[in-house]
Design a protein around this motif. Structure first.
Motif, PDB file in Angstrom:
ATOM      1  N   HIS A  64       0.840  -1.194   0.000  1.00 42.66           N
ATOM      2  CA  HIS A  64       0.000   0.000   0.000  1.00 42.66           C
ATOM      3  C   HIS A  64       0.878   1.248   0.000  1.00 42.66           C
ATOM      4  O   HIS A  64       1.951   1.275   0.610  1.00 42.66           O
ATOM      5  N   VAL A  65       0.408   2.258  -0.682  1.00 40.25           N
ATOM      6  CA  VAL A  65       1.146   3.522  -0.764  1.00 40.25           C
ATOM      7  C   VAL A  65       0.184   4.657  -0.447  1.00 40.25           C
ATOM      8  O   VAL A  65      -1.029   4.558  -0.654  1.00 40.25           O
ATOM      9  N   VAL A  66       0.737   5.749   0.065  1.00 38.79           N
ATOM     10  CA  VAL A  66      -0.061   6.932   0.387  1.00 38.79           C
ATOM     11  C   VAL A  66      -0.259   7.741  -0.887  1.00 38.79           C
ATOM     12  O   VAL A  66       0.703   8.135  -1.544  1.00 38.79           O
ATOM     13  N   ALA A  90      -3.610   3.412  -0.471  1.00 35.98           N
ATOM     14  CA  ALA A  90      -4.156   2.661  -1.598  1.00 35.98           C
ATOM     15  C   ALA A  90      -3.294   1.449  -1.909  1.00 35.98           C
ATOM     16  O   ALA A  90      -2.060   1.522  -1.885  1.00 35.98           O
ATOM     17  N   PRO A  91      -3.921   0.310  -2.240  1.00 40.29           N
ATOM     18  CA  PRO A  91      -3.144  -0.870  -2.635  1.00 40.29           C
ATOM     19  C   PRO A  91      -2.553  -0.685  -4.027  1.00 40.29           C
ATOM     20  O   PRO A  91      -3.207  -0.165  -4.927  1.00 40.29           O
ATOM     21  N   SER A  92      -1.323  -1.108  -4.196  1.00 38.96           N
ATOM     22  CA  SER A  92      -0.679  -1.083  -5.496  1.00 38.96           C
ATOM     23  C   SER A  92      -0.797  -2.463  -6.134  1.00 38.96           C
ATOM     24  O   SER A  92      -1.404  -3.370  -5.587  1.00 38.96           O
ATOM     25  N   ALA A  93      -0.182  -2.624  -7.292  1.00 42.47           N
ATOM     26  CA  ALA A  93      -0.229  -3.910  -7.984  1.00 42.47           C
ATOM     27  C   ALA A  93       0.863  -4.852  -7.504  1.00 42.47           C
ATOM     28  O   ALA A  93       0.927  -6.002  -7.945  1.00 42.47           O
ATOM     29  N   LEU A 166     -10.123   2.472  -6.387  1.00 41.27           N
ATOM     30  CA  LEU A 166     -11.259   2.840  -5.550  1.00 41.27           C
ATOM     31  C   LEU A 166     -12.574   2.622  -6.292  1.00 41.27           C
ATOM     32  O   LEU A 166     -13.556   2.147  -5.735  1.00 41.27           O
ATOM     33  N   LEU A 167     -12.595   2.982  -7.570  1.00 34.28           N
ATOM     34  CA  LEU A 167     -13.802   2.787  -8.371  1.00 34.28           C
ATOM     35  C   LEU A 167     -14.155   1.305  -8.466  1.00 34.28           C
ATOM     36  O   LEU A 167     -15.325   0.921  -8.355  1.00 34.28           O
TER      37      LEU A 167
END
Length: 556
Positions: A64-66, A90-93, A166-167
């Motif tokens: 996860h990154v800010v 948010a989670p990254s790939a 998020l979507l």
């Protein structure tokens, strides 16, 4: 599936049960070895008994990154903040692997086939050597000027991907709390769907534009990527060096792959497949020549497996160490696994897998025992060498007198040290939060009675009232609907939870400036965590999700 003796080339693939269609050869070609997750150090026993029995990867298994969230509606509602923060975790790939101390363990699993119609299995006795290597890719040509030029592009790409994530993570209307139910699914979804499609189109267009800018930056500054493997120089000392993708001979540190030999007394859940597995290293004491650790939480790694074919006439394999085959037959490499990063030691999700309980001393019991205290009750001894003792009095603590003529041995009981340490922690926690305005840290403090939990009625009311939407734009839409149609939500139970979990200072700095929906999200998270803890739901085995067992596809 029986082994064959025809001398076809070999393919080292992912295990059949992780193919897009389990067991279908066309779905297996091009598959990668899999990193399977376990919650027990006895993962090898679990794998041997049932190779499919492993934990599912969830959102916590992503790095996860800010990310900064773009404003969708005015930041304030009636003078109050609409959301807790303008950033989103948010989670990254990128996959995240936890450490052993987080009670998570991993196996690399692959399957060996002949490159022939139907992907027949290879007889494991034909394998001379099996192993895998740990690698990383580093960027070359990155100068300070190049970094300054690409920084806004990287931040924009990450922000656009976070918004798309998020979507994609929006919950259906029946999972969005009291407002969605009050409005009705059709009314609520109509408003959310329009905002979602508009935001998606903007985010995708921005992602494409920034991607083109990144490609131009790579060409302008001559940026390249170098694949590196770990060369061992001495005991626990090595260095990263450039390596080819599929060398016939490698200098790299080779980790062993073992064949899965099913228990003949049990049904073979591997269906006769030639499976190999190896323990994935998530920690190492190795350092390079400059003292930098071999593994860290900021680098992306990958694994790549290989097998070496035994030449005709060579002896059968018999427990040789990896990297030292009896005969040098042809080597077959797998594809690389997906890239991953290691969790930091104090990762919040990781440390939650292995709770640490430190019982505080019972003052009444200590008071009763003090009359019969003996020297052996002081379990901790502090030994000060000569001229190294620090002495001071409570009346004049500023005048510390170092260096008494002789050393001293002082013994302290563990309860005494624990009481003082707890007092100092609580004292300075408030000071640090107040001085540096770090009130959000109080969200990580959960206090609850050990045998008392929220009643079922209160818990149900909280679940019904408090929205649990992660997407920022969805929260903003709820705030808009709330203001336009209903005004503030009923908040008697909410106010009780605020008084229960926040003192006056924390409330004034953290809760009071928030709009009702944002306030509900904050308090709901803290109250929900306390309720779960009181019900025993925050535990090492709580919430574990396992992969669904599958069977190979049978020919029509």
């Amino acid at each position: 599936m029986s082994a064959v003796a025809v001398k076809h080339p070999w393919l080292l693939l992912g295990p059949w049960y992780r193919w897009a269609v389990p067991g279908r050869p066309s779905a297996g070609r091009g598959s990668r070895p899999q990193i399977q997750k376990y919650d027990s150090s006895k993962l090898v026993d679990t794998f041997l008994a049932d190779p499919q029995r492993s934990l599912r990867y969830t959102d916590e298994d992503r790095v996860h990154v800010v990310q900064t969230l773009a404003p969708l509606v005015p930041a304030l509602w009636n003078g109050l903040r609409r959301r807790l923060a303008d950033t989103h975790y948010a989670p990254s790939a990128t996959r995240k692997l936890f450490l052993d101390l987080h009670k998570r363990f991993y196996l690399l699993v692959c399957e060996l086939h002949c490159d022939a119609a139907g992907l027949p299995s290879v007889d494991r006795n034909d394998v001379c050597e099996a192993g895998f290597v740990l690698r990383r890719r580093v960027v070359r040509g990155l100068t300070p000027a190049a970094l300054d030029a690409v920084k806004p592009v990287i931040e924009g790409l990450a922000s656009a991907r976070a918004e798309l994530g998020l979507l994609d993570g929006m919950a259906p209307a029946d999972e969005r709390g009291w407002l969605a139910r009050a409005l009705g699914g059709a009314v609520f979804d109509a408003g959310v769907a329009g905002a979602r499609e508009g935001r998606r189109a903007l985010a995708e267009a921005r992602l494409g534009e920034l991607g083109a800018q990144f490609d131009a930056w790579v060409a302008t500054y001559g940026i390249s990527s170098e694949l590196q493997g770990w060369r061992v120089l001495a005991d626990r000392v090595g260095r990263w060096e450039a390596v080819g993708e599929t060398p016939e001979q490698t200098f790299e540190q080779v980790l062993p792959l073992y064949p899965r030999v099913p228990d003949p007394r049990q049904p073979d859940t591997g269906y006769g497949r030639t499976l190999y597995f190896g323990l994935v290293p998530t920690g190492a004491a190795d350092v390079d020549e400059a003292g930098k650790p071999k593994l860290d939480a900021d680098t992306r790694y990958e694994l790549r497996a290989f097998v070496r074919r035994r030449k005709p006439g060579c002896p059968q394999p018999s427990g040789r160490p990896p990297g030292k085959p009896v005969c040098k037959g042809q080597v077959y490499w797998s594809l690389s696994t997906e890239t991953f990063q290691l969790a930091a030691p104090f990762d919040l999700d990781g440390t939650s897998h292995q709770p640490v309980n430190v019982p505080l001393p019972d003052l009444n019991a200590l008071r009763a025992q003090a009359a019969s205290a003996r020297p052996e009750h002081a379990a901790l001894r502090l030994v000060a060498p000569p001229d190294s003792q620090l002495e001071f009095t409570a009346d004049d603590a500023a005048n510390v007198v170092p260096g008494l003529p002789s050393g001293q041995i002082c013994s302290f009981s563990i309860p005494l040290i624990t009481i003082v340490a707890t007092f100092v922690f609580k004292l300075f926690l408030g000071l640090v939060v107040l001085i540096f305005n770090l009130w959000f840290l109080l969200a990580f403090r959960f206090c609850f009675p050990p045998s008392i939990s929220l009643s079922a009625g209160v818990s149900a009311e909280l679940d019904a009232r408090l929205p649990s939407i992660e997407a920022d734009f969805a929260v903003s839409l709820e705030a808009d609907f709330e203001a336009d149609f209903f005004g503030p939500p009923p908040d008697d139970a909410l106010e009780q939870q605020i008084d229960l979990h926040f003192d006056a200072n924390a409330r004034a700095a953290t809760v009071d400036p928030l709009a009702p929906v944002a306030r509900a999200r904050l308090v709901g998270g803290v109250a929900g965590a306390s309720a779960k803890a009181g019900r025993g739901e925050i535990a090492p085995l709580a919430g574990l999700e396992y992969e669904v067992a599958v069977q190979p596809e049978t020919p029509a």
